[in-house]
Scaffold this motif. Structure first.
Motif, PDB file in Angstrom:
ATOM      1  N   ASP A   1     -13.876  -4.782  11.255  1.00 34.84           N
ATOM      2  CA  ASP A   1     -14.705  -5.627  10.397  1.00 34.84           C
ATOM      3  C   ASP A   1     -15.285  -4.725   9.300  1.00 34.84           C
ATOM      4  N   PRO A   2     -14.851  -4.887   8.029  1.00 32.10           N
ATOM      5  CA  PRO A   2     -13.953  -5.926   7.520  1.00 32.10           C
ATOM      6  C   PRO A   2     -12.499  -5.714   7.941  1.00 32.10           C
ATOM      7  N   LEU A   3     -11.693  -6.750   7.744  1.00 31.94           N
ATOM      8  CA  LEU A   3     -10.288  -6.689   8.137  1.00 31.94           C
ATOM      9  C   LEU A   3      -9.481  -5.737   7.263  1.00 31.94           C
ATOM     10  N   ARG A   4     -10.006  -5.434   6.081  1.00 30.75           N
ATOM     11  CA  ARG A   4      -9.357  -4.495   5.163  1.00 30.75           C
ATOM     12  C   ARG A   4     -10.437  -3.552   4.645  1.00 30.75           C
ATOM     13  N   GLY A   5     -10.110  -2.262   4.567  1.00 31.04           N
ATOM     14  CA  GLY A   5     -11.139  -1.335   4.100  1.00 31.04           C
ATOM     15  C   GLY A   5     -10.617   0.084   3.951  1.00 31.04           C
ATOM     16  N   THR A   6     -11.544   0.979   3.683  1.00 33.47           N
ATOM     17  CA  THR A   6     -11.231   2.393   3.484  1.00 33.47           C
ATOM     18  C   THR A   6     -12.185   3.248   4.304  1.00 33.47           C
ATOM     19  N   VAL A   7     -11.643   4.233   4.970  1.00 33.19           N
ATOM     20  CA  VAL A   7     -12.464   5.218   5.674  1.00 33.19           C
ATOM     21  C   VAL A   7     -12.395   6.512   4.874  1.00 33.19           C
ATOM     22  N   ASP A   8     -13.537   6.930   4.360  1.00 34.16           N
ATOM     23  CA  ASP A   8     -13.637   8.166   3.580  1.00 34.16           C
ATOM     24  C   ASP A   8     -14.615   9.066   4.328  1.00 34.16           C
TER      25      ASP A   8
END
Length: 308
Positions: A181-188
């Motif tokens: 959650d969210p279904l789409r995202g970025t891990v930085d």
């Protein structure tokens, strides 16, 4: 030749056990650090100390480190299941099976892509370290899918630069626990070795910059199939970032996956596969893209989820 180090204990290690402090300072495992202390290779303020002693910031450490083990020499060794997807005079793209590393490493006695190709008569560039000839990127032993290797020196230098400058399109599919959650995202989030020194990596302040983009492809009752686009290529990056989101890769016991779910799905390793690899051909300049289907064990796990 041994390596003698002399330095104060950093402020950030105040109160740590001596074996833990040595492990963190010199990138050793806790076990190896404890062995050095027991062997009398460590003194604190000029005196011998026990591995369980607590260190104080500013105390003076004297440590004699053993010489690093020499890298193994690659030898031709056939690798069952290693498939050639594409080959020309400059590059070879392979589909790597499970249980195979990219190149020989200290402590690994299993098969490697490099040795499998040598056994097939493939000539790779000798640029770089001898045990890593032709290697421009790597996959974990239990991660399957696409790898490109350089056969010519020109291809090696161009591909190394392309991976460094992030112009290679690396796509993976991974099955993770739960629903991000969210279904789409970025891990930085920066990645470095886990402070425990047990071989894991972790999100660590001051680590190497690491960026992972994810998008949900299919959601199941207990898991989600994600497509991953990597900007960087750190060791265990996808596995570490998914674990940091509290959605570890199914079957990835090293990073906290639920063994019960993996057993139910028949997964005996992390569900992670390099599905697509795209880049500009290093000598011809034309864009090339390669795809790989799921191996049998990963496909079977998805079938079981769809039947639940």
């Amino acid at each position: 030749m041994s390596d003698h180090r002399s330095m104060p204990v950093p402020d950030g290690l105040e109160g740590d056990r001596l074996d833990a402090a040595i492990a963190r300072m010199f990138g050793l495992s806790r076990t190896r650090a404890a062995e050095l202390i027991s062997a009398g290779e460590v003194t604190v303020d000029g005196a011998a100390a026990a591995k369980s002693d607590r260190v104080q910031a500013g105390s003076w450490l004297e440590v004699t480190l053993p010489p690093p083990p020499s890298a193994p020499v690659p030898r031709p060794e056939p690798v069952p299941g290693l498939k050639t997807v594409y080959e020309d005079a400059d590059i070879i793209v392979v589909d790597k099976p499970v249980g195979v590393v990219a190149h020989p490493t200290v402590g690994w006695t299993g098969p490697s892509v490099l040795e499998g190709l040598l056994a097939s008569g493939v000539r790779l560039t000798t640029s770089g370290a001898a045990e890593r000839q032709g290697i421009v990127h790597r996959l974990d032993a239990n991660t399957t899918g696409l790898m490109v290797l350089a056969k010519s020196e020109a291809a090696y230098s161009v591909l190394k630069r392309a991976f460094k400058e992030r112009t290679v399109d690396k796509r993976y599919h991974t099955l993770v626990q739960g629903h991000p959650d969210p279904l789409r995202g970025t891990v930085d989030a920066p990645i470095d070795r886990h402070p425990s020194g047990d071989g894991r990596f972790a999100v660590v302040a001051g680590g190497r910059p690491s960026v992972t983009h994810y998008d949900t492809v299919e959601a199941f009752r207990a898991a989600s199939l994600l497509e991953i686009k990597l900007e960087t290529g750190r060791t265990h990056q996808i596995r570490v970032h998914m674990s940091a989101l509290r959605h570890p890769c199914v079957g990835d016991r090293l990073y906290g996956a639920d063994p019960t779910l993996a057993e139910r799905l028949g997964v005996r390793r992390q569900w992670l596969h390099a599905v697509r690899l795209g880049f500009d051909h290093p000598t011809e300049g034309r864009p090339v893209e390669f795809e790989s289907g799921y191996p049998e064990d990963l496909a079977e796990a998805l079938d079981r989820l769809r039947e639940e």
